[in-house]
Write an enzyme that holds these catalytic residues in place. Structure first.
Site, PDB file in Angstrom:
ATOM      1  N   THR A   1      47.667  34.583  40.096  1.00 49.95           N
ATOM      2  CA  THR A   1      48.006  36.057  40.071  1.00 49.95           C
ATOM      3  C   THR A   1      48.527  36.814  41.390  1.00 49.95           C
ATOM      4  O   THR A   1      48.574  35.765  42.257  1.00 49.95           O
ATOM      5  CB  THR A   1      46.768  36.916  39.849  1.00 49.95           C
ATOM      6  OG1 THR A   1      45.959  36.564  41.295  1.00 49.95           O
ATOM      7  CG2 THR A   1      45.751  36.261  38.685  1.00 49.95           C
TER       8      THR A   1
ATOM      9  N   SER B   1      33.551  36.326  40.170  1.00 50.98           N
ATOM     10  CA  SER B   1      34.080  35.272  40.939  1.00 50.98           C
ATOM     11  C   SER B   1      33.268  34.153  41.202  1.00 50.98           C
ATOM     12  O   SER B   1      32.219  34.255  41.630  1.00 50.98           O
ATOM     13  CB  SER B   1      34.625  35.997  42.178  1.00 50.98           C
ATOM     14  OG  SER B   1      35.362  34.826  42.918  1.00 50.98           O
TER      15      SER B   1
ATOM     16  N   GLU C   1      40.077  30.142  40.179  1.00 53.22           N
ATOM     17  CA  GLU C   1      41.376  29.850  40.859  1.00 53.22           C
ATOM     18  C   GLU C   1      42.574  30.192  39.780  1.00 53.22           C
ATOM     19  O   GLU C   1      42.941  29.372  38.962  1.00 53.22           O
ATOM     20  CB  GLU C   1      41.587  28.543  41.270  1.00 53.22           C
ATOM     21  CG  GLU C   1      40.688  27.803  42.072  1.00 53.22           C
ATOM     22  CD  GLU C   1      40.385  28.293  43.538  1.00 53.22           C
ATOM     23  OE1 GLU C   1      41.504  29.015  44.112  1.00 53.22           O
ATOM     24  OE2 GLU C   1      39.564  27.922  44.258  1.00 53.22           O
TER      25      GLU C   1
ATOM     26  N   ILE D   1      45.168  39.447  36.307  1.00 60.38           N
ATOM     27  CA  ILE D   1      44.138  39.090  35.151  1.00 60.38           C
ATOM     28  C   ILE D   1      43.969  40.484  34.329  1.00 60.38           C
ATOM     29  O   ILE D   1      44.067  40.457  32.904  1.00 60.38           O
ATOM     30  CB  ILE D   1      42.881  38.520  35.637  1.00 60.38           C
ATOM     31  CG1 ILE D   1      43.037  37.358  36.476  1.00 60.38           C
ATOM     32  CG2 ILE D   1      41.729  38.931  34.450  1.00 60.38           C
ATOM     33  CD1 ILE D   1      41.517  36.999  37.040  1.00 60.38           C
TER      34      ILE D   1
ATOM     35  N   ASN E   1      37.186  45.077  36.168  1.00 61.11           N
ATOM     36  CA  ASN E   1      38.032  43.897  36.629  1.00 61.11           C
ATOM     37  C   ASN E   1      38.888  44.049  37.942  1.00 61.11           C
ATOM     38  O   ASN E   1      38.788  43.013  38.581  1.00 61.11           O
ATOM     39  CB  ASN E   1      39.253  43.691  35.613  1.00 61.11           C
ATOM     40  CG  ASN E   1      40.509  42.806  36.118  1.00 61.11           C
ATOM     41  OD1 ASN E   1      40.383  41.619  36.307  1.00 61.11           O
ATOM     42  ND2 ASN E   1      41.558  43.447  36.643  1.00 61.11           N
TER      43      ASN E   1
ATOM     44  N   TYR F   1      32.779  40.362  49.631  1.00 59.69           N
ATOM     45  CA  TYR F   1      33.378  40.016  48.583  1.00 59.69           C
ATOM     46  C   TYR F   1      32.127  39.195  47.672  1.00 59.69           C
ATOM     47  O   TYR F   1      32.111  39.552  46.368  1.00 59.69           O
ATOM     48  CB  TYR F   1      34.625  39.363  48.633  1.00 59.69           C
ATOM     49  CG  TYR F   1      35.340  38.536  47.144  1.00 59.69           C
ATOM     50  CD1 TYR F   1      36.005  39.957  46.493  1.00 59.69           C
ATOM     51  CD2 TYR F   1      35.276  37.397  47.014  1.00 59.69           C
ATOM     52  CE1 TYR F   1      36.435  39.544  45.295  1.00 59.69           C
ATOM     53  CE2 TYR F   1      35.952  37.085  46.019  1.00 59.69           C
ATOM     54  CZ  TYR F   1      36.494  38.107  44.950  1.00 59.69           C
ATOM     55  OH  TYR F   1      37.255  37.600  43.891  1.00 59.69           O
TER      56      TYR F   1
ATOM     57  N   ASN G   1      39.676  40.204  47.175  1.00 56.45           N
ATOM     58  CA  ASN G   1      38.826  39.211  48.206  1.00 56.45           C
ATOM     59  C   ASN G   1      39.394  39.791  49.635  1.00 56.45           C
ATOM     60  O   ASN G   1      40.477  39.220  49.968  1.00 56.45           O
ATOM     61  CB  ASN G   1      39.151  37.853  47.794  1.00 56.45           C
ATOM     62  CG  ASN G   1      38.366  36.701  48.610  1.00 56.45           C
ATOM     63  OD1 ASN G   1      37.564  37.429  49.679  1.00 56.45           O
ATOM     64  ND2 ASN G   1      38.140  35.778  48.197  1.00 56.45           N
TER      65      ASN G   1
HETATM   66  P1  NAP Z   1      45.376  41.291  41.369  1.00 51.89           P
HETATM   67  O1  NAP Z   1      46.581  40.318  41.129  1.00 51.89           O
HETATM   68  O2  NAP Z   1      45.298  41.836  42.918  1.00 51.89           O
HETATM   69  O3  NAP Z   1      45.232  42.498  40.290  1.00 51.89           O
HETATM   70  C1  NAP Z   1      44.234  43.610  40.511  1.00 51.89           C
HETATM   71  C2  NAP Z   1      44.854  44.931  40.336  1.00 51.89           C
HETATM   72  O4  NAP Z   1      43.556  45.704  40.591  1.00 51.89           O
HETATM   73  C3  NAP Z   1      45.966  45.596  40.972  1.00 51.89           C
HETATM   74  O5  NAP Z   1      47.067  46.267  40.203  1.00 51.89           O
HETATM   75  C4  NAP Z   1      45.259  46.406  42.063  1.00 51.89           C
HETATM   76  O6  NAP Z   1      46.030  47.141  42.545  1.00 51.89           O
HETATM   77  C5  NAP Z   1      44.339  46.912  41.446  1.00 51.89           C
HETATM   78  N1  NAP Z   1      42.993  47.537  42.101  1.00 51.89           N
HETATM   79  C6  NAP Z   1      42.442  46.858  42.907  1.00 51.89           C
HETATM   80  N2  NAP Z   1      41.499  47.536  43.552  1.00 51.89           N
HETATM   81  C7  NAP Z   1      41.540  48.941  43.007  1.00 51.89           C
HETATM   82  C8  NAP Z   1      41.092  50.087  43.116  1.00 51.89           C
HETATM   83  N3  NAP Z   1      40.076  50.356  44.008  1.00 51.89           N
HETATM   84  N4  NAP Z   1      41.466  51.158  42.223  1.00 51.89           N
HETATM   85  C9  NAP Z   1      42.217  51.007  41.468  1.00 51.89           C
HETATM   86  N5  NAP Z   1      43.096  49.844  41.144  1.00 51.89           N
HETATM   87  C10 NAP Z   1      42.917  48.768  42.091  1.00 51.89           C
HETATM   88  O7  NAP Z   1      43.988  40.570  41.194  1.00 51.89           O
HETATM   89  P2  NAP Z   1      43.421  39.234  40.217  1.00 51.89           P
HETATM   90  O8  NAP Z   1      43.660  38.283  40.780  1.00 51.89           O
HETATM   91  O9  NAP Z   1      44.198  39.771  38.875  1.00 51.89           O
HETATM   92  O10 NAP Z   1      42.148  39.655  40.025  1.00 51.89           O
HETATM   93  C11 NAP Z   1      41.390  40.399  39.159  1.00 51.89           C
HETATM   94  C12 NAP Z   1      39.904  40.043  39.097  1.00 51.89           C
HETATM   95  O11 NAP Z   1      39.425  38.875  39.039  1.00 51.89           O
HETATM   96  C13 NAP Z   1      39.212  40.637  40.384  1.00 51.89           C
HETATM   97  O12 NAP Z   1      38.111  41.287  40.403  1.00 51.89           O
HETATM   98  C14 NAP Z   1      39.143  39.499  41.468  1.00 51.89           C
HETATM   99  O13 NAP Z   1      37.992  39.552  42.224  1.00 51.89           O
HETATM  100  C15 NAP Z   1      38.701  38.532  39.961  1.00 51.89           C
HETATM  101  N6  NAP Z   1      38.916  36.954  40.733  1.00 51.89           N
HETATM  102  C16 NAP Z   1      40.222  36.462  40.733  1.00 51.89           C
HETATM  103  C17 NAP Z   1      40.607  35.339  41.036  1.00 51.89           C
HETATM  104  C18 NAP Z   1      41.887  34.486  41.129  1.00 51.89           C
HETATM  105  O14 NAP Z   1      42.124  33.460  41.394  1.00 51.89           O
HETATM  106  N7  NAP Z   1      42.771  35.494  41.009  1.00 51.89           N
HETATM  107  C19 NAP Z   1      39.476  34.265  41.226  1.00 51.89           C
HETATM  108  C20 NAP Z   1      38.097  34.994  40.649  1.00 51.89           C
HETATM  109  C21 NAP Z   1      38.106  36.111  40.618  1.00 51.89           C
HETATM  110  P3  NAP Z   1      46.917  47.076  44.012  1.00 51.89           P
HETATM  111  O15 NAP Z   1      47.560  45.664  43.847  1.00 51.89           O
HETATM  112  O16 NAP Z   1      47.800  48.108  44.099  1.00 51.89           O
HETATM  113  O17 NAP Z   1      46.020  46.884  45.125  1.00 51.89           O
END
Ligand code: NAP
Length: 256
Positions: free
Chosen positions: A186, A138, A183, A19, A87, A151, A91
């Site tokens: 990603t 979320s 959902e 995202i 962002n 989470y 989880n």
């Molecule tokens: P993602 O694909 O894992 O991308 C998250 C990015 O943030 C990754 O590059 C990760 O690095 C980086 N990151 C995580 N923790 C970090 C930290 N402590 N310091 C620096 N960088 C950090 O996740 P996403 O699915 O895009 O999710 C983004 C947000 O949306 C999150 O807050 C998640 O809770 C929320 N969300 C997502 C969904 C979904 O369905 N995907 C649903 C509800 C909410 P690494 O990969 O190296 O760890």
């Protein structure tokens, strides 16, 4: 519609993947000076060619000193902050029965701590720019998910902090809003699916329950709403929770 984001300095935490990456790409396309903070440097290679306007800073946001240092570096380089997208998150499945108090506290720090740290250290600059803040939440904090106390507690706190900061920052005309995905396709989501015996079957089951078009939300669909909230086109919108989830949270998921 021109979002008036050209040359605005906008920070996106976790902007290298998923995202955050979609938000960063959209910001670059709007001509914003896009400042990504992430653990990985992958994004720079994957952003569009016009991306002289994107910059990546490596930091592990779970440390408040790292948040402070990276914010100082950003301000030293760009001189201002016009917007912040909190962002980064993960989880981590720290449950009640099979979790532990230590892991619970760690999960709160990993998922909600840096939203506070980044806001705290960015605040003097957001006051100068009358900036806009978007927190990514979320749906799990509204619906529950099971086996993920840390989470969901963090994501619940993020929604409360969105309201709290919107109130505290009224005198400075800083707007604070939240976008709540359910959902979204990603890398994080893929990793979660891989935890099931038959990931494709699980994906089918989940998609069936998403009322609008029975499909996952695209990261770009989250990004478009985030940019709208960052822009002065939403200049009288603050303290809001926007669900970008194909109706997952509020519509009847048993409809066929
Ligand atoms: P993602 O694909 O894992 O991308 C998250 C990015 O943030 C990754 O590059 C990760 O690095 C980086 N990151 C995580 N923790 C970090 C930290 N402590 N310091 C620096 N960088 C950090 O996740 P996403 O699915 O895009 O999710 C983004 C947000 O949306 C999150 O807050 C998640 O809770 C929320 N969300 C997502 C969904 C979904 O369905 N995907 C649903 C509800 C909410 P690494 O990969 O190296 O760890």
């Amino acid at each position: 519609m021109d979002l008036h984001l050209k040359d605005k300095v906008i920070i996106v935490t976790g902007g290298a993947r998923g995202i955050g990456k979609a938000i960063s790409k959209a910001l670059v396309e709007e001509g914003a000076i896009t400042v990504i903070i992430d653990k990985s440097e992958e994004t720079v290679k994957t952003l569009p060619d016009s991306s002289q306007k994107s910059h990546i800073f490596k930091a592990d946001l779970t440390s408040y000193n790292a948040c402070k240092d990276v914010l100082n570096e950003i301000v030293e380089e760009f001189g201002r902050v016009d917007g912040l997208v909190n962002n980064a998150g993960f989880n981590d499945g720290i449950g009640l029965e099979h979790g532990s108090p230590e892991k619970f506290i760690q999960s709160l720090n990993n998922n909600a701590g840096h939203y506070y740290y980044m806001m705290h250290y960015a605040l003097p600059y957001l006051k100068e720019s009358k900036g806009s803040v978007v927190n990514i939440g979320s749906k799990t904090s509204i619906t529950g998910q099971g086996n993920t106390s840390g989470y969901v507690a963090a994501k619940g706190a993020i929604l409360s902090l969105t309201r709290e900061w919107a109130v505290e920052l009224l005198p400075y005309s800083i707007r604070v809003n939240a976008v709540i995905p359910a959902e979204v396709a990603t890398p994080l989501y893929d990793a979660w699916l891989k935890g099931f015996a038959d990931p494709q079957e699980k994906l089918k089951q989940v998609s069936k329950k998403i009322p609008l078009e029975n499909r996952l939300t695209k990261p770009e669909e989250i990004a478009n709403t985030v940019l709208f909230l960052l822009s002065d086109r939403t200049s009288h919108t603050t303290g809001q929770w926007l669900f970008v989830d194909g109706g997952y949270t509020h519509l009847d998921r048993s409809i066929s």
